[in-house]
Design a protein around this motif. Structure first.
Motif, mmCIF file in Angstrom:
data_model
loop_
_atom_site.group_PDB
_atom_site.id
_atom_site.type_symbol
_atom_site.label_atom_id
_atom_site.label_comp_id
_atom_site.label_asym_id
_atom_site.label_seq_id
_atom_site.Cartn_x
_atom_site.Cartn_y
_atom_site.Cartn_z
ATOM 1 N N SER A 231 0.823 -1.211 0.000
ATOM 2 C CA SER A 231 0.000 0.000 0.000
ATOM 3 C C SER A 231 0.856 1.260 0.000
ATOM 4 O O SER A 231 0.438 2.307 -0.503
ATOM 5 C CB SER A 231 -0.937 0.003 1.216
ATOM 6 O OG SER A 231 -0.211 0.105 2.430
ATOM 7 N N PHE A 232 2.073 1.171 0.529
ATOM 8 C CA PHE A 232 2.979 2.316 0.505
ATOM 9 C C PHE A 232 3.542 2.556 -0.888
ATOM 10 O O PHE A 232 3.965 3.659 -1.208
ATOM 11 C CB PHE A 232 4.139 2.095 1.487
ATOM 12 C CG PHE A 232 3.753 2.265 2.921
ATOM 13 C CD1 PHE A 232 3.615 3.526 3.474
ATOM 14 C CD2 PHE A 232 3.517 1.167 3.716
ATOM 15 C CE1 PHE A 232 3.252 3.690 4.803
ATOM 16 C CE2 PHE A 232 3.150 1.318 5.047
ATOM 17 C CZ PHE A 232 3.020 2.584 5.584
ATOM 18 N N ALA A 233 3.553 1.513 -1.698
ATOM 19 C CA ALA A 233 4.096 1.625 -3.059
ATOM 20 C C ALA A 233 3.012 1.986 -4.075
ATOM 21 O O ALA A 233 3.246 1.923 -5.280
ATOM 22 C CB ALA A 233 4.763 0.310 -3.457
ATOM 23 N N GLY A 234 1.837 2.315 -3.576
ATOM 24 C CA GLY A 234 0.753 2.720 -4.461
ATOM 25 C C GLY A 234 0.131 1.573 -5.230
ATOM 26 O O GLY A 234 -0.422 1.770 -6.318
ATOM 27 N N LYS A 235 0.196 0.360 -4.674
ATOM 28 C CA LYS A 235 -0.352 -0.808 -5.366
ATOM 29 C C LYS A 235 -1.743 -1.194 -4.858
ATOM 30 O O LYS A 235 -2.164 -2.341 -4.963
ATOM 31 C CB LYS A 235 0.607 -1.994 -5.207
ATOM 32 C CG LYS A 235 1.958 -1.763 -5.873
ATOM 33 C CD LYS A 235 2.851 -2.983 -5.741
ATOM 34 C CE LYS A 235 4.191 -2.764 -6.434
ATOM 35 N NZ LYS A 235 5.079 -3.955 -6.321
ATOM 36 N N GLY A 236 -2.445 -0.226 -4.288
ATOM 37 C CA GLY A 236 -3.807 -0.483 -3.861
ATOM 38 C C GLY A 236 -3.922 -0.650 -2.354
ATOM 39 O O GLY A 236 -2.962 -1.022 -1.678
ATOM 40 N N PHE A 237 -5.113 -0.352 -1.857
ATOM 41 C CA PHE A 237 -5.382 -0.455 -0.429
ATOM 42 C C PHE A 237 -6.396 -1.567 -0.238
ATOM 43 O O PHE A 237 -7.602 -1.340 -0.161
ATOM 44 C CB PHE A 237 -5.922 0.877 0.093
ATOM 45 C CG PHE A 237 -5.828 1.034 1.581
ATOM 46 C CD1 PHE A 237 -4.593 1.120 2.212
ATOM 47 C CD2 PHE A 237 -6.966 1.088 2.353
ATOM 48 C CE1 PHE A 237 -4.502 1.267 3.588
ATOM 49 C CE2 PHE A 237 -6.894 1.228 3.723
ATOM 50 C CZ PHE A 237 -5.657 1.322 4.344
ATOM 51 N N THR A 238 -5.902 -2.791 -0.169
ATOM 52 C CA THR A 238 -6.758 -3.967 -0.102
ATOM 53 C C THR A 238 -7.305 -4.174 1.307
ATOM 54 O O THR A 238 -6.899 -3.502 2.258
ATOM 55 C CB THR A 238 -5.979 -5.225 -0.519
ATOM 56 O OG1 THR A 238 -4.931 -5.450 0.431
ATOM 57 C CG2 THR A 238 -5.370 -5.046 -1.911
ATOM 58 N N LYS A 239 -8.201 -5.156 1.451
ATOM 59 C CA LYS A 239 -8.755 -5.454 2.775
ATOM 60 C C LYS A 239 -7.680 -5.975 3.717
ATOM 61 O O LYS A 239 -7.741 -5.754 4.933
ATOM 62 C CB LYS A 239 -9.898 -6.457 2.666
ATOM 63 C CG LYS A 239 -9.519 -7.815 2.112
ATOM 64 C CD LYS A 239 -10.722 -8.737 2.049
ATOM 65 C CE LYS A 239 -10.337 -10.122 1.545
ATOM 66 N NZ LYS A 239 -11.516 -11.031 1.483
ATOM 67 N N GLU A 240 -6.672 -6.655 3.150
ATOM 68 C CA GLU A 240 -5.572 -7.140 3.999
ATOM 69 C C GLU A 240 -4.730 -5.967 4.506
ATOM 70 O O GLU A 240 -4.285 -5.962 5.661
ATOM 71 C CB GLU A 240 -4.679 -8.112 3.228
ATOM 72 C CG GLU A 240 -5.275 -9.480 2.987
ATOM 73 C CD GLU A 240 -6.211 -9.502 1.794
ATOM 74 O OE1 GLU A 240 -6.250 -8.479 1.066
ATOM 75 O OE2 GLU A 240 -6.897 -10.525 1.586
ATOM 76 N N ALA A 241 -4.503 -4.967 3.636
ATOM 77 C CA ALA A 241 -3.760 -3.779 4.060
ATOM 78 C C ALA A 241 -4.541 -3.025 5.136
ATOM 79 O O ALA A 241 -3.964 -2.541 6.118
ATOM 80 C CB ALA A 241 -3.502 -2.868 2.869
ATOM 81 N N GLN A 242 -5.861 -2.941 4.952
ATOM 82 C CA GLN A 242 -6.705 -2.316 5.963
ATOM 83 C C GLN A 242 -6.575 -3.027 7.306
ATOM 84 O O GLN A 242 -6.437 -2.382 8.349
ATOM 85 C CB GLN A 242 -8.174 -2.359 5.526
ATOM 86 C CG GLN A 242 -8.602 -1.220 4.635
ATOM 87 C CD GLN A 242 -10.104 -1.208 4.438
ATOM 88 O OE1 GLN A 242 -10.744 -2.249 4.441
ATOM 89 N NE2 GLN A 242 -10.675 -0.039 4.257
#
Length: 272
Positions: free
Chosen positions: A73-84
């Protein structure tokens, strides 16, 4: 320590770390009844390592996905439910770190007694029952949200009171927020990872400064038994929690609390 004490304490630590029944209550009662001395820092660190290994092994796929997604998510590859979920775990951990560091001396000096542990076991057990009855038990973990995660984190602060049960109080908060029993348990277990790791590192620092106080054989056996019992506990708890509910744990906590309060009058009260 004798081998009976090693086996007993390791298995109890592994089971009670994740069941909503308070590890403090289970460690002080046999100590009071059998006159056991404190098991020492070496053994404490060992069983913490064992329980941490258990939860990491059981949730290894979840932990891997959460870690990868969180960094991605820090690399701008999306904010998935796992990242949340990764952020929710961090947010929920912050309050207990702050209050733990602030209140450590007060808790050590004033709250680590048989009476406090017994009363907390009963009170927070009944609170768990209330949450299970009052909550909708319909919401999946994915809808917890940042505010919900922070609320669970604030509730986790009460686990600093001996006898409360970290897993019990975090499940209580999640159930009040409408989470299903399974979701409440899963978030509690995932949330235990940074907490157990932090506690282990803290005790490890003290151990490095003070030196070892138990045999490596006892520590190794303790770590292994704690890991095995904790792993089985997590697996069985997640299988049966939706079927059996929280009532058996509430009844058990209340009986244990009464026993602890009774021993406070029958056995000389000591701090742990």
């Amino acid at each position: 320590m004798g081998w009976f004490q090693v086996v007993f304490l390791a298995v109890i630590q592994g089971l009670t770390e994740f069941l909503p029944i308070s590890s403090s209550a289970h460690l002080i009662l046999p100590a009071q009844l059998f006159g056991w001395e404190d098991q020492g820092l070496t053994f404490d660190v060992a069983v913490h390592v064992g329980t941490l290994a258990a939860v990491l092994i059981y949730f290894r796929e979840d932990v891997y996905k959460i870690a990868v997604a969180w960094f991605a998510s820090f690399a701008g590859k999306g904010f998935t439910k796992e990242a949340q979920l990764g952020w929710w775990i961090i947010i929920a951990t912050i309050p207990v770190v702050i209050f733990g560091a602030t209140l450590k001396d007060f808790i050590e000096g004033n709250l680590r007694s048989v009476l406090v542990i017994g009363a907390a076991s009963i009170f927070f057990g009944l609170l768990l029952l209330w949450a299970d009855k009052a909550g909708s038990r319909k919401e999946p973990l994915e809808v917890l949200g940042f505010k919900g995660a922070f609320a669970v984190g604030l509730a986790q602060v009460f686990a600093l009171i001996p006898g409360t049960s970290r897993s019990g109080v975090t499940m209580t908060a999640s159930l009040f927020l409408g989470q299903t029993r399974d979701s409440a348990a899963r978030f509690s277990f995932l949330l235990s990872i940074p907490v157990i790791l932090g506690a282990g590192l803290f005790k490890g620092k003290d151990l490095a400064e003070q030196g070892g106080d138990a045999s490596l054989m006892a520590a190794g056996v303790g770590a292994l038994l704690a890991a095995i019992s904790a792993y089985l506990c997590i697996k069985l708890f997640l299988v049966f929690i939706n079927r059996i509910g929280v009532m058996p744990f509430v009844i058990y906590r209340c009986v244990l609390g009464v026993c602890l309060i009774a021993t406070a009058y029958w056995v000389p009260v000591q701090s742990i």
